[in-house]
Design a protein around this motif. Structure first.
Motif, PDB file in Angstrom:
ATOM      1  N   ARG A   1       0.964  -1.172   0.084  1.00 39.16           N
ATOM      2  CA  ARG A   1       0.101  -0.072  -0.200  1.00 39.16           C
ATOM      3  C   ARG A   1       0.854   1.261  -0.016  1.00 39.16           C
ATOM      4  O   ARG A   1       0.548   2.095  -0.611  1.00 39.16           O
ATOM      5  N   LEU A   2       2.177   1.401   0.722  1.00 36.54           N
ATOM      6  CA  LEU A   2       2.701   2.413   0.881  1.00 36.54           C
ATOM      7  C   LEU A   2       3.443   2.527  -0.420  1.00 36.54           C
ATOM      8  O   LEU A   2       3.600   3.853  -1.111  1.00 36.54           O
ATOM      9  N   ASN A   3       4.027   1.541  -0.963  1.00 39.49           N
ATOM     10  CA  ASN A   3       4.722   1.630  -2.437  1.00 39.49           C
ATOM     11  C   ASN A   3       3.651   2.225  -3.626  1.00 39.49           C
ATOM     12  O   ASN A   3       3.998   3.027  -4.425  1.00 39.49           O
ATOM     13  N   GLU A   4       2.402   1.694  -3.417  1.00 40.83           N
ATOM     14  CA  GLU A   4       1.286   2.088  -4.247  1.00 40.83           C
ATOM     15  C   GLU A   4       0.934   3.664  -4.276  1.00 40.83           C
ATOM     16  O   GLU A   4       0.769   4.238  -5.129  1.00 40.83           O
ATOM     17  N   THR A   5       1.066   3.807  -2.971  1.00 45.83           N
ATOM     18  CA  THR A   5       0.766   5.423  -2.800  1.00 45.83           C
ATOM     19  C   THR A   5       1.849   6.320  -3.466  1.00 45.83           C
ATOM     20  O   THR A   5       1.596   7.428  -3.929  1.00 45.83           O
TER      21      THR A   5
ATOM     22  N   GLU B   1       4.128  12.372   5.568  1.00 47.93           N
ATOM     23  CA  GLU B   1       3.662  11.319   6.080  1.00 47.93           C
ATOM     24  C   GLU B   1       4.136   9.993   5.685  1.00 47.93           C
ATOM     25  O   GLU B   1       4.247   9.149   6.262  1.00 47.93           O
ATOM     26  N   ASP B   2       4.180  10.057   4.062  1.00 45.35           N
ATOM     27  CA  ASP B   2       4.634   8.716   3.483  1.00 45.35           C
ATOM     28  C   ASP B   2       6.065   8.409   4.179  1.00 45.35           C
ATOM     29  O   ASP B   2       6.271   7.374   4.275  1.00 45.35           O
TER      30      ASP B   2
ATOM     31  N   PHE C   1      12.839   6.765  -2.747  1.00 45.16           N
ATOM     32  CA  PHE C   1      11.957   6.986  -1.675  1.00 45.16           C
ATOM     33  C   PHE C   1      12.552   5.990  -0.553  1.00 45.16           C
ATOM     34  O   PHE C   1      12.860   6.443   0.650  1.00 45.16           O
ATOM     35  N   TRP C   2      12.888   4.771  -0.744  1.00 45.64           N
ATOM     36  CA  TRP C   2      13.336   3.990  -0.090  1.00 45.64           C
ATOM     37  C   TRP C   2      15.089   4.305   0.592  1.00 45.64           C
ATOM     38  O   TRP C   2      15.405   4.127   1.773  1.00 45.64           O
ATOM     39  N   ARG C   3      15.544   4.680  -0.543  1.00 45.35           N
ATOM     40  CA  ARG C   3      17.091   5.205  -0.195  1.00 45.35           C
ATOM     41  C   ARG C   3      17.096   6.480   0.731  1.00 45.35           C
ATOM     42  O   ARG C   3      18.097   6.626   1.427  1.00 45.35           O
TER      43      ARG C   3
ATOM     44  N   PRO D   1       8.543   4.140   6.008  1.00 44.92           N
ATOM     45  CA  PRO D   1       9.641   3.191   6.092  1.00 44.92           C
ATOM     46  C   PRO D   1      10.247   3.210   7.341  1.00 44.92           C
ATOM     47  O   PRO D   1      10.987   1.978   7.851  1.00 44.92           O
ATOM     48  N   GLU D   2      10.332   4.294   8.149  1.00 40.67           N
ATOM     49  CA  GLU D   2      10.974   4.417   9.203  1.00 40.67           C
ATOM     50  C   GLU D   2      10.151   3.145  10.240  1.00 40.67           C
ATOM     51  O   GLU D   2      10.905   2.560  10.985  1.00 40.67           O
TER      52      GLU D   2
END
Length: 125
Positions: A42-46, A72-73, A103-105, A77-78
């Motif tokens: 869901r996070l990645n889709e957002t 907020e996004d 985003f993940w980096r 990951p945190e």
């Protein structure tokens, strides 16, 4: 990315003791499961939607694509990376992460990445 063996590798890692990061997505096309945590998908889709991308029609070249996310996004990951499960780091697997890599980096919590490479002819078979 499709049919690359990531679900197989994630299943082997979980069978060896890696911790799943929560309830997993279940689909009709893989009886054993894709080992993709619902919250992660869901996070990645957002993030993809904010970036005007989607999983089905991913751009052939992502060098000119700007990955966008909100504050907020950025907290998610945190939470996902920083929440131990039974004292172990969570296993986060979702092929969408490749499209959301900037985003993940940007996460403040370090993580290890594992790539699965399969020859295209083998995937096509």
């Amino acid at each position: 990315m499709h049919r690359s063996g990531t679900s197989c590798v994630a299943g082997m890692l979980q069978a060896s003791g890696a911790a799943s990061a929560g309830p997993a997505v279940r689909n009709w096309d893989n009886a054993r499961g894709h080992h993709e945590a619902l919250a992660l998908v869901r996070l990645n889709e957002t993030v993809l939607a904010r970036s005007r991308m989607n999983w089905i029609t991913a751009p052939a070249d992502t060098r000119d694509v700007t990955v966008r996310w909100t504050d907020e996004d950025e907290r998610e990951p945190e939470r996902l990376l920083g929440t131990p499960i039974d004292g172990r780091a969570p296993l986060l697997k979702d092929p969408r992460m490749l499209l959301c890599l900037p985003f993940w980096r940007a996460a403040r919590i370090p993580f290890h990445a594992l790539g699965v490479v399969r020859h295209p002819a083998a995937a096509a078979r």
